[in-house]
Design a protein around this motif. Structure first.
Motif, PDB file in Angstrom:
ATOM      1  N   ASP A  20     -16.961  32.425 -12.268  1.00  0.00           N
ATOM      2  CA  ASP A  20     -16.733  31.031 -12.653  1.00  0.00           C
ATOM      3  C   ASP A  20     -17.289  30.732 -14.043  1.00  0.00           C
ATOM      4  OD1 ASP A  20     -15.571  30.590 -10.188  1.00  0.00           O
ATOM      5  OD2 ASP A  20     -17.364  29.669  -9.312  1.00  0.00           O
ATOM      6  N   HIS A  21     -18.279  31.511 -14.475  1.00  0.00           N
ATOM      7  CA  HIS A  21     -18.872  31.291 -15.795  1.00  0.00           C
ATOM      8  C   HIS A  21     -18.091  31.968 -16.920  1.00  0.00           C
ATOM      9  CE1 HIS A  21     -22.478  31.092 -13.011  1.00  0.00           C
ATOM     10  NE2 HIS A  21     -22.452  29.886 -13.553  1.00  0.00           N
ATOM     11  N   GLU A  49     -14.587  38.437 -17.482  1.00  0.00           N
ATOM     12  CA  GLU A  49     -14.594  38.645 -16.038  1.00  0.00           C
ATOM     13  C   GLU A  49     -14.954  40.092 -15.703  1.00  0.00           C
ATOM     14  OE1 GLU A  49     -11.372  35.273 -14.510  1.00  0.00           O
ATOM     15  OE2 GLU A  49     -10.689  37.320 -14.942  1.00  0.00           O
TER      16      GLU A  49
END
Length: 199
Positions: A20-21, A49
């Motif tokens: 998510d970051h 990712e």
């Protein structure tokens, strides 16, 4: 390694790194900022990712996203080569967006990580390292109060295949109180002045 460790100090938060970051983190990095890292530049969301996935797959790493008080993602850092049996760990793979250089972010992160290592885990030694060509990182590590131990020659291989030396630093548990006090003093000096109130 998956973990659920959350740490907070001086308005900065560390939370477990996740995919998510990745969108926010990918927007913080560029080739100049990433120079000296041993992994490829993750300046797209898929590349970041993959970087996050690799961090989470490493069994002796505890990776964190660095967040500000409003939840903005400022960067990432981690514990790695954690050995509670040998009472040691390293702090590294650290990067922050330029907007948060020379402020509270790095000293607050180091305070949280060192406090957890020494006061919660009871470790004896925390090491830090940097590319020998990275004068900014070396200065930042020395400013913490870490002791420079030496140079490992041809220790780092960049994604383009070039080799570089690594500088090693450490803080021992009996040095921690002095380092802690220095970090707290820096953070107090960096805090915005409180309003004086109505006259």
């Amino acid at each position: 390694m998956l973990h659920d460790l959350h740490l907070t100090a001086h308005g900065v938060r560390l939370e477990p790194l996740s995919r998510d970051h990745a969108p926010a983190l990918s927007g913080l990095v560029d080739a100049q900022l990433w120079a000296g890292m041993t992994s490829a530049l993750p300046d797209t969301v898929p590349a970041m990712e993959a970087y996050v996935d690799a961090a989470l797959a490493a069994q002796d790493h505890l990776a964190f996203a660095v967040l500000g008080p409003d939840g903005e993602v400022r960067g990432s850092t981690r514990f790695y080569e954690l050995s509670t049996g040998q009472r040691r760990v390293e702090i590294g793979a650290t990067f922050y967006g330029r907007d948060w250089w020379a402020g509270v972010t790095n000293p607050a992160c180091k305070l949280m990580l060192l406090r957890h290592a020494f006061d919660e885990l009871g470790l004896r030694r925390v090491a830090l390292r940097c590319d020998a060509r990275n004068d900014r990182s070396r200065a930042a590590i020395l400013k913490l109060g870490a002791r420079e131990e030496g140079r490992l020659r041809a220790h780092r291989v960049a994604p383009d295949g070039s080799e570089g030396d690594t500088l090693y630093f450490s803080i021992l548990s009996d040095e921690w109180p002095s380092v802690r006090d220095g970090l707290e003093a820096r953070l107090t000096a960096l805090a915005p002045a409180a309003p004086s109130g109505p006259r």
